[in-house]
Enzyme design. Structure first.
Site, short mmCIF file in Angstrom:
data_model
loop_
_atom_site.label_atom_id
_atom_site.label_comp_id
_atom_site.label_asym_id
_atom_site.label_seq_id
_atom_site.Cartn_x
_atom_site.Cartn_y
_atom_site.Cartn_z
N HIS A 103 11.03 -2.87 2.08
CA HIS A 103 10.21 -3.06 0.87
C HIS A 103 11.04 -2.78 -0.39
O HIS A 103 12.09 -2.15 -0.33
CB HIS A 103 9.01 -2.12 0.87
CG HIS A 103 7.91 -2.56 1.79
ND1 HIS A 103 7.90 -2.23 3.13
CD2 HIS A 103 6.81 -3.31 1.58
CE1 HIS A 103 6.82 -2.74 3.70
NE2 HIS A 103 6.13 -3.42 2.77
N LYS A 142 8.42 1.44 -3.72
CA LYS A 142 7.42 1.87 -2.72
C LYS A 142 7.58 3.35 -2.42
O LYS A 142 8.68 3.85 -2.25
CB LYS A 142 7.57 1.04 -1.44
CG LYS A 142 6.48 1.35 -0.41
CD LYS A 142 6.31 0.26 0.61
CE LYS A 142 5.26 0.61 1.66
NZ LYS A 142 3.91 0.74 1.06
N1 LIG Z 1 -2.83 -3.51 2.26
C1 LIG Z 1 -2.06 -4.42 1.67
O1 LIG Z 1 -2.10 -5.62 1.97
C2 LIG Z 1 -1.14 -3.97 0.57
C3 LIG Z 1 -1.11 -2.66 0.23
N2 LIG Z 1 -0.37 -2.22 -0.82
C4 LIG Z 1 -0.51 -0.83 -1.17
O2 LIG Z 1 -1.23 -0.75 -2.40
C5 LIG Z 1 -0.86 0.42 -3.11
C6 LIG Z 1 -0.46 0.05 -4.53
O3 LIG Z 1 0.70 -0.75 -4.52
P1 LIG Z 1 1.32 -1.33 -5.88
O4 LIG Z 1 0.33 -2.21 -6.56
O5 LIG Z 1 2.65 -1.86 -5.52
O6 LIG Z 1 1.51 0.03 -6.71
P2 LIG Z 1 1.50 0.25 -8.29
O7 LIG Z 1 2.05 1.61 -8.50
O8 LIG Z 1 2.15 -0.91 -8.96
O9 LIG Z 1 -0.06 0.20 -8.67
C7 LIG Z 1 -0.95 1.26 -8.46
C8 LIG Z 1 -1.83 1.33 -9.69
O10 LIG Z 1 -2.88 2.27 -9.46
C9 LIG Z 1 -2.98 3.07 -10.62
N3 LIG Z 1 -3.66 4.33 -10.33
C10 LIG Z 1 -3.15 5.44 -9.74
N4 LIG Z 1 -4.09 6.40 -9.68
C11 LIG Z 1 -5.21 5.89 -10.25
C12 LIG Z 1 -6.51 6.40 -10.50
N5 LIG Z 1 -6.87 7.64 -10.14
N6 LIG Z 1 -7.40 5.60 -11.12
C13 LIG Z 1 -7.08 4.34 -11.48
N7 LIG Z 1 -5.86 3.80 -11.28
C14 LIG Z 1 -4.93 4.56 -10.66
C15 LIG Z 1 -1.55 3.26 -11.08
O11 LIG Z 1 -1.47 3.72 -12.41
P3 LIG Z 1 -0.18 4.56 -12.89
O12 LIG Z 1 1.02 3.74 -12.62
O13 LIG Z 1 -0.44 4.78 -14.36
O14 LIG Z 1 -0.19 5.84 -12.10
C16 LIG Z 1 -1.04 1.84 -10.92
O15 LIG Z 1 -1.38 1.03 -12.03
C17 LIG Z 1 0.25 1.07 -2.27
O16 LIG Z 1 -0.33 2.07 -1.46
C18 LIG Z 1 0.76 -0.08 -1.43
O17 LIG Z 1 1.39 0.34 -0.25
C19 LIG Z 1 0.40 -3.07 -1.54
C20 LIG Z 1 0.44 -4.41 -1.22
C21 LIG Z 1 -0.34 -4.95 -0.13
O1 LIG Z 2 3.80 -1.22 -1.10
C1 LIG Z 2 3.86 -2.45 -0.89
O2 LIG Z 2 4.40 -3.24 -1.68
C2 LIG Z 2 3.25 -2.97 0.34
N1 LIG Z 2 2.52 -2.16 1.03
C3 LIG Z 2 1.84 -2.46 2.23
C4 LIG Z 2 2.40 -1.64 3.37
O3 LIG Z 2 2.63 -0.43 3.19
O4 LIG Z 2 2.61 -2.17 4.46
C5 LIG Z 2 1.73 -3.93 2.51
C6 LIG Z 2 2.89 -4.76 2.08
O5 LIG Z 2 3.89 -4.67 3.04
C7 LIG Z 2 3.39 -4.41 0.68
#
Ligand SMILES: NC(=O)C1=CN([C@@H]2O[C@H](COP(=O)(O)OP(=O)(O)OC[C@H]3O[C@@H](n4cnc5c(N)ncnc54)[C@H](OP(=O)(O)O)[C@@H]3O)[C@@H](O)[C@H]2O)C=CC1
Ligand SMILES: O=C(O)C1=N[C@H](C(=O)O)C[C@H](O)C1
Length: 278
Positions: free
Chosen positions: A165, A169
């Site tokens: 990744h 991450k």
């Molecule tokens: N299941 C799936 O298919 C996928 C899962 N994921 C998962 O999703 C999660 C997020 O990934 P990603 O988008 O890359 O991460 P980012 O850090 O880009 O986004 C997370 C966002 O959530 C915000 N946030 C954190 N705490 C709070 C809160 N209490 N209230 C409101 N907003 C909050 C952060 O704000 P700030 O930066 O200001 O803290 C940030 O804007 C990870 O756990 C990732 O592994 C990602 C892609 C696919």
């Molecule tokens: O953090 C990410 O970006 C992603 N998180 C998910 C994971 O932990 O598997 C899904 C995807 O791979 C992207």
């Protein structure tokens, strides 16, 4: 629900973590989905994005939806919330979504078993759909991994899971790697917790038969690569998925919310949404 009973109005959705990588992708996908409409966008208190328009931030133009830090108020005006944030935030949102009786789609990874218990408790009152990967491709891959692990026994084939990744991450192994590990363990009728090897360092000794090993790489802008390797004597099978764009996760999450609209409270997976559990 019969076709005559299908809701005809677009489903009002909120996005928590609206300014994040997935949050912005979700806003763009909701905007492009006819059966869904963005009606709430939430960021953490103190975020510099509070008050900005969610559509402007995501690059689709002004949508008239201001980013707020008042999740409870935002949840009162929607039917579902899409949540790709942090484990602590997702647990808190699960309680609020349960109180509001709205669909909660959770993509957040890195949750502890205590977090999972709290989310399961919230799912007694509302529909919760949670998966470490919302893409169709990975969920189909999990079915194939289960079949392969069952067909190729532990005496003859070792299972190793490799993921890579982007450098931002924060959790490892990825939620997807663990999901694929669970599928392999199910195929072998074993518990992943008792058979996983998450770290190797130093003089580890020879590989123990029947274990499922994990390795995590981090770097650059990689969206998400996963390979499940079944290594035997003189041959190796590799089942892989390469995510090229976060849109695949966001499309899955919106599909899950629409699916959840007509379900009874409970904890569901993406395999349930995609009909892969039958
Ligand atoms: N299941 C799936 O298919 C996928 C899962 N994921 C998962 O999703 C999660 C997020 O990934 P990603 O988008 O890359 O991460 P980012 O850090 O880009 O986004 C997370 C966002 O959530 C915000 N946030 C954190 N705490 C709070 C809160 N209490 N209230 C409101 N907003 C909050 C952060 O704000 P700030 O930066 O200001 O803290 C940030 O804007 C990870 O756990 C990732 O592994 C990602 C892609 C696919
Ligand atoms: O953090 C990410 O970006 C992603 N998180 C998910 C994971 O932990 O598997 C899904 C995807 O791979 C992207």
């Amino acid at each position: 629900m019969s076709p005559a009973e299908q809701p005809t109005t677009p489903m009002k959705l909120a996005v928590v973590g609206a300014a994040g990588r997935m949050g912005q992708t979700l806003i763009r996908v909701i905007h492009a989905t006819p059966g869904a409409i963005l009606a709430g966008a939430i960021e953490r208190p103190g975020s510099p994005h509070i008050g900005s328009d969610a559509g402007d931030l995501a690059g689709v133009g002004n949508l008239g939806v201001s980013i707020t830090d008042d999740a409870a108020a935002a949840f009162a005006g929607v039917e579902g919330v899409l949540d790709f944030t942090t484990p602590a935030a997702s647990v808190a949102f699960a309680e609020l979504a349960a109180q509001a009786r709205i669909v909660h789609v959770i993509g957040t990874t890195g949750c502890t078993s205590e977090d999972e218990v709290k989310i399961a408790a919230a799912a007694r009152h509302a529909v919760v759909i949670k998966s470490g990967n919302m893409s169709l491709g990975v969920n189909l891959l999990a079915v194939l991994v289960k079949q392969a692990a069952r067909a190729l026994g532990a005496d003859d084939f070792d299972i190793e899971i490799l993921e890579m990744h982007h450098k931002h991450k924060v959790d490892a192994p990825s939620g997807t790697a663990l999901l694929l590990g669970e599928a392999a363990a199910e195929g072998r009728d074993i518990g992943l917790g008792q058979h996983s090897v998450l770290v190797r360092d130093g003089h580890t000794g020879a590989r123990e038969n029947g274990t499922i090993g994990f390795a995590a790489l981090r770097g650059g802008s990689v969206v998400g690569d996963h390979s499940v390797i079944l290594a035997g004597q003189g041959e190796r099978i590799t089942l892989s998925h390469h995510a090229e764009d976060r849109t695949i996760f966001a499309r899955g999450a919106v599909k899950a919310a629409l699916w959840g609209r007509s379900r009874k409270p409970g904890l569901y997976s993406m395999a349930d949404v995609l009909g892969l559990n039958q």
